[in-house]
Scaffold this motif. Structure first.
Motif, PDB file in Angstrom:
ATOM      1  N   ASN A 147      49.184 -21.623 -19.979  1.00 60.64           N
ATOM      2  CA  ASN A 147      48.544 -21.402 -18.807  1.00 60.64           C
ATOM      3  C   ASN A 147      48.906 -22.298 -18.085  1.00 60.64           C
TER       4      ASN A 147
ATOM      5  N   ASN B 114      52.080 -20.064 -16.690  1.00 62.88           N
ATOM      6  CA  ASN B 114      51.436 -19.020 -16.186  1.00 62.88           C
ATOM      7  C   ASN B 114      52.405 -17.794 -16.693  1.00 62.88           C
TER       8      ASN B 114
ATOM      9  N   GLU C  56      41.394 -14.591 -20.319  1.00 64.28           N
ATOM     10  CA  GLU C  56      41.649 -15.971 -19.838  1.00 64.28           C
ATOM     11  C   GLU C  56      41.592 -17.498 -20.739  1.00 64.28           C
TER      12      GLU C  56
ATOM     13  N   ARG D  83      49.510 -17.459 -24.519  1.00 71.44           N
ATOM     14  CA  ARG D  83      49.775 -17.974 -22.788  1.00 71.44           C
ATOM     15  C   ARG D  83      49.824 -19.784 -23.536  1.00 71.44           C
TER      16      ARG D  83
ATOM     17  N   SER E 263      44.094 -17.851 -10.355  1.00 72.38           N
ATOM     18  CA  SER E 263      44.670 -18.201 -11.722  1.00 72.38           C
ATOM     19  C   SER E 263      44.843 -17.402 -12.484  1.00 72.38           C
TER      20      SER E 263
END
Length: 122
Positions: free
Chosen positions: A73, A76, A53, A71, A30
């Motif tokens: 996710n 990435n 996160e 971001r 992660s």
């Protein structure tokens, strides 16, 4: 191995905008917190922004209201949208992600990209 690649830098006039990208690839479990730093010639590296996160954001005072960190996710990837750029923003911008990786024993580790040059000048 983990690779960190920044892109999106360049030459822009004062008041202009740029969007930096930071792509983290490799064998990771992660992508945790990600920091953007910058370093101007003759200066120490300084923190620009952080995204957790969960998407919580922190900005250094000198970019607050002008820069936005975000971001994706699924990819990435972390972005740094920079608006109302000033000559003082001229620097090499570095992405500093914390990634979680490993096998049965998971651990967190920080990495650095090579940086992308941002030059603000008329």
């Amino acid at each position: 191995q983990v690779q960190v690649e920044e892109s999106g830098g360049g030459l822009v006039q004062p008041g202009g905008s740029l969007r930096l990208s930071c792509v983290v690839s490799g064998t990771i479990s992660s992508l945790n917190r990600v920091n953007w730093f910058r370093q101007a010639p003759g200066n120490q590296r300084e923190l620009v922004a952080i995204i957790s996160e969960d998407g919580e954001q922190y900005y250094s005072e000198f970019v607050k209201g002008r820069f936005t960190i975000s971001r994706d996710n699924a990819r990435n990837t972390v972005y740094l949208q920079m608006n109302s750029l000033k000559p003082d923003d001229t620097a090499v911008y570095y992405c500093n992600p914390e990634v979680r990786r490993g096998g049965p024993l998971q651990f967190s580790e920080h990495f650095w990209g090579r940086g992308t040059q941002v030059t603000v000048s008329s």
